[in-house]
Design a protein around this motif. Sequence first.
Motif, mmCIF file in Angstrom:
data_model
loop_
_atom_site.group_PDB
_atom_site.id
_atom_site.type_symbol
_atom_site.label_atom_id
_atom_site.label_comp_id
_atom_site.label_asym_id
_atom_site.label_seq_id
_atom_site.Cartn_x
_atom_site.Cartn_y
_atom_site.Cartn_z
ATOM 1 N N GLY A 1 0.826 -1.204 0.000
ATOM 2 C CA GLY A 1 0.000 0.000 0.000
ATOM 3 C C GLY A 1 0.856 1.246 0.000
ATOM 4 O O GLY A 1 2.035 1.214 -0.380
ATOM 5 N N GLU A 2 0.277 2.330 0.438
ATOM 6 C CA GLU A 2 0.973 3.619 0.462
ATOM 7 C C GLU A 2 2.262 3.511 1.275
ATOM 8 O O GLU A 2 2.260 3.095 2.440
ATOM 9 C CB GLU A 2 0.067 4.689 1.089
ATOM 10 C CG GLU A 2 0.645 6.084 1.062
ATOM 11 C CD GLU A 2 0.667 6.675 -0.336
ATOM 12 O OE1 GLU A 2 1.657 7.392 -0.652
ATOM 13 O OE2 GLU A 2 -0.288 6.429 -1.112
ATOM 14 N N GLY A 3 3.386 3.866 0.636
ATOM 15 C CA GLY A 3 4.670 3.900 1.313
ATOM 16 C C GLY A 3 5.390 2.572 1.450
ATOM 17 O O GLY A 3 6.527 2.536 1.946
ATOM 18 N N THR A 4 4.795 1.465 1.006
ATOM 19 C CA THR A 4 5.458 0.156 1.091
ATOM 20 C C THR A 4 6.729 0.167 0.251
ATOM 21 O O THR A 4 6.715 0.577 -0.917
ATOM 22 C CB THR A 4 4.541 -0.972 0.586
ATOM 23 O OG1 THR A 4 3.347 -0.999 1.365
ATOM 24 C CG2 THR A 4 5.236 -2.329 0.670
ATOM 25 N N ARG A 5 7.815 -0.288 0.843
ATOM 26 C CA ARG A 5 9.050 -0.478 0.080
ATOM 27 C C ARG A 5 8.975 -1.872 -0.535
ATOM 28 O O ARG A 5 9.121 -2.887 0.151
ATOM 29 C CB ARG A 5 10.266 -0.355 0.992
ATOM 30 C CG ARG A 5 10.474 1.048 1.570
ATOM 31 C CD ARG A 5 11.515 1.044 2.676
ATOM 32 N NE ARG A 5 11.069 0.234 3.824
ATOM 33 C CZ ARG A 5 11.810 0.011 4.912
ATOM 34 N NH1 ARG A 5 13.037 0.519 4.998
ATOM 35 N NH2 ARG A 5 11.338 -0.729 5.903
ATOM 36 N N LEU A 6 8.739 -1.921 -1.841
ATOM 37 C CA LEU A 6 8.463 -3.181 -2.532
ATOM 38 C C LEU A 6 9.581 -3.526 -3.503
ATOM 39 O O LEU A 6 9.993 -2.681 -4.305
ATOM 40 C CB LEU A 6 7.142 -3.093 -3.304
ATOM 41 C CG LEU A 6 6.797 -4.299 -4.192
ATOM 42 C CD1 LEU A 6 6.550 -5.551 -3.357
ATOM 43 C CD2 LEU A 6 5.594 -3.984 -5.084
ATOM 44 N N LEU A 7 10.037 -4.759 -3.446
ATOM 45 C CA LEU A 7 10.948 -5.311 -4.439
ATOM 46 C C LEU A 7 10.188 -6.324 -5.270
ATOM 47 O O LEU A 7 9.532 -7.216 -4.730
ATOM 48 C CB LEU A 7 12.139 -5.996 -3.760
ATOM 49 C CG LEU A 7 13.053 -6.815 -4.686
ATOM 50 C CD1 LEU A 7 13.793 -5.905 -5.673
ATOM 51 C CD2 LEU A 7 14.049 -7.648 -3.871
ATOM 52 N N GLU A 8 10.275 -6.203 -6.582
ATOM 53 C CA GLU A 8 9.741 -7.207 -7.488
ATOM 54 C C GLU A 8 10.911 -7.918 -8.157
ATOM 55 O O GLU A 8 11.769 -7.271 -8.768
ATOM 56 C CB GLU A 8 8.836 -6.580 -8.553
ATOM 57 C CG GLU A 8 8.255 -7.623 -9.504
ATOM 58 C CD GLU A 8 7.515 -7.022 -10.692
ATOM 59 O OE1 GLU A 8 6.736 -7.753 -11.316
ATOM 60 O OE2 GLU A 8 7.723 -5.834 -10.995
ATOM 61 N N ILE A 9 10.943 -9.219 -8.063
ATOM 62 C CA ILE A 9 11.976 -10.011 -8.737
ATOM 63 C C ILE A 9 11.355 -10.615 -9.986
ATOM 64 O O ILE A 9 10.486 -11.489 -9.907
ATOM 65 C CB ILE A 9 12.532 -11.105 -7.811
ATOM 66 C CG1 ILE A 9 13.181 -10.471 -6.579
ATOM 67 C CG2 ILE A 9 13.545 -11.968 -8.554
ATOM 68 C CD1 ILE A 9 13.714 -11.474 -5.578
ATOM 69 N N GLY A 10 11.777 -10.116 -11.126
ATOM 70 C CA GLY A 10 11.204 -10.540 -12.403
ATOM 71 C C GLY A 10 10.174 -9.541 -12.871
ATOM 72 O O GLY A 10 8.977 -9.672 -12.585
ATOM 73 N N THR A 11 10.615 -8.538 -13.610
ATOM 74 C CA THR A 11 9.757 -7.403 -13.968
ATOM 75 C C THR A 11 8.646 -7.769 -14.937
ATOM 76 O O THR A 11 7.564 -7.182 -14.893
ATOM 77 C CB THR A 11 10.626 -6.282 -14.604
ATOM 78 O OG1 THR A 11 11.675 -5.946 -13.709
ATOM 79 C CG2 THR A 11 9.804 -5.065 -14.946
ATOM 80 N N GLY A 12 8.911 -8.734 -15.837
ATOM 81 C CA GLY A 12 7.990 -8.892 -16.955
ATOM 82 C C GLY A 12 8.004 -7.618 -17.776
ATOM 83 O O GLY A 12 9.059 -6.992 -17.951
ATOM 84 N N TRP A 13 6.835 -7.210 -18.247
ATOM 85 C CA TRP A 13 6.772 -5.969 -19.019
ATOM 86 C C TRP A 13 6.144 -4.842 -18.208
ATOM 87 O O TRP A 13 5.655 -3.870 -18.754
ATOM 88 C CB TRP A 13 6.040 -6.210 -20.337
ATOM 89 C CG TRP A 13 6.888 -6.975 -21.311
ATOM 90 C CD1 TRP A 13 7.815 -6.465 -22.172
ATOM 91 C CD2 TRP A 13 6.921 -8.390 -21.487
ATOM 92 N NE1 TRP A 13 8.415 -7.466 -22.882
ATOM 93 C CE2 TRP A 13 7.892 -8.665 -22.487
ATOM 94 C CE3 TRP A 13 6.237 -9.454 -20.917
ATOM 95 C CZ2 TRP A 13 8.180 -9.962 -22.907
ATOM 96 C CZ3 TRP A 13 6.529 -10.747 -21.335
ATOM 97 C CH2 TRP A 13 7.487 -10.989 -22.322
ATOM 98 N N GLY A 14 6.140 -4.997 -16.874
ATOM 99 C CA GLY A 14 5.885 -3.850 -16.018
ATOM 100 C C GLY A 14 4.511 -3.692 -15.409
ATOM 101 O O GLY A 14 4.291 -2.745 -14.653
ATOM 102 N N GLU A 15 3.570 -4.588 -15.685
ATOM 103 C CA GLU A 15 2.204 -4.366 -15.193
ATOM 104 C C GLU A 15 2.131 -4.387 -13.672
ATOM 105 O O GLU A 15 1.447 -3.554 -13.064
ATOM 106 C CB GLU A 15 1.254 -5.415 -15.778
ATOM 107 C CG GLU A 15 -0.214 -5.211 -15.424
ATOM 108 C CD GLU A 15 -0.838 -3.986 -16.091
ATOM 109 O OE1 GLU A 15 -1.909 -3.526 -15.608
ATOM 110 O OE2 GLU A 15 -0.284 -3.487 -17.094
ATOM 111 N N LEU A 16 2.826 -5.308 -13.025
ATOM 112 C CA LEU A 16 2.771 -5.372 -11.558
ATOM 113 C C LEU A 16 3.396 -4.119 -10.948
ATOM 114 O O LEU A 16 2.851 -3.547 -9.997
ATOM 115 C CB LEU A 16 3.451 -6.637 -11.043
ATOM 116 C CG LEU A 16 3.253 -6.937 -9.551
ATOM 117 C CD1 LEU A 16 3.183 -8.445 -9.299
ATOM 118 C CD2 LEU A 16 4.350 -6.316 -8.682
#
Length: 420
Positions: free
Chosen positions: A201-216
């Motif tokens: 949510g607001e302010g969450t420090r999020l890491l995504e492993i495996g971007t794909g084409w960016g939708e997430l």
Amino acid sequence: MTVPVVPAPVRTDRVDAARWPDVAALPKASRLRTAAAERIVRHAVRSLPLRLRLAGRSRPLGLGGPLLDVHDPEAFFRRIGAGGLIGFGESYMAGEWDAPDLVAALTVLAGNAGTLVPPRLQRLRAAWAPKQPARHRNTADATRANISHHYDLSNELFALFLDETLTYSSALFRGFPAEAALLPAAQRRKIDRLLDLAEVGEGTRLLEIGTGWGELALRAAARGARVVTVTLSAEQQRLAQRRLREAGLADRATVLLRDYRKVAGVYDAVVSVEMIEAVGAEFWPEYFATLDRLLVPGGRAALQAITMPHERMLASRDTHTWIQKYIFPGGQIPSVEAVEQSTGATALRTTRRDGFGAHYAETLRLWRECFTERAEQVGELGFDETFRRMWTFYLAYSEAGFRSGYLDVQQIRLTKGETA
């Protein structure tokens, strides 16, 4: 009802030998191995709800059901004798066999994968099955080449059969049969559920492993998260960055061309969608140790992972497969047990797990139908007929795995420092 579309057979003499050397030429195989392959296939089909029609033979083999039509039996059995399931796939690429309903035929085979080869030969698998090439090990140096092999083919290719979200993983539908027009909403539903599992949510420090084409990354940034997303595909990085800029979210999300092992910092949440399959069994403990290192105490990891039965994973984990050779070098699908074992030395504990394999079967069907309908446009991008048969086989082979129940897809929440 959708009428199956059978790709036109490829004439082997038209196959580009430089691009497809093992399809253009028949492999070396002794008469003994070719005869053994034929005997094994005949024995297996005899008890299956399948029809195997061999050119020049009057009656199909099998108990009835989907038809597998072999135009060149000698080449078909020779390839299987030399390469097992790799040879089976290459024979399809060469146009030596077809099936009016390819998914139905492959579903029968996938549903009986554990019994197709007699038990005594299964015990000798290490002696006859092809081994994974050392160059495909997912070391920090080799992983980029493995990822690039698939994901850097062409953004335009993937755009032809994916929906507008450019999401290349299982969708989550409200009901079946799924309709192509509903695929974008089903993909966003899947992404939102993962973000909810990770409490993004607001302010969450999020890491995504495996971007794909960016939708997430787009959807997480729109929630107010501060996103770092990593990929090893230059094609994906370029398009994901453009999409974030166009959405006015580039200040909230950074797309890095970086191996997950080299990520620094601390994060409240990590999300990774169907990325663990590209890690390789050897490196699963390191993958989860990395998540553990990067998450704050109490942090959440939400993963989407394809899984397979543990005993089949153990039986096949050292074998070089058709999928690994042509589609995902270095790939390995885990079992649920393997995930639990790999997290055992970390502070990560599974706090939720949900399977939805039937949704993946429908997702793959929609992709395959779209790919088939746009085969001419695929050709215009420079992908030849052999590639198009390969890709059709890949999508159908994957769909069959989920329709048979041989494969599942799970959303898994891991929490650092908590028990289920």
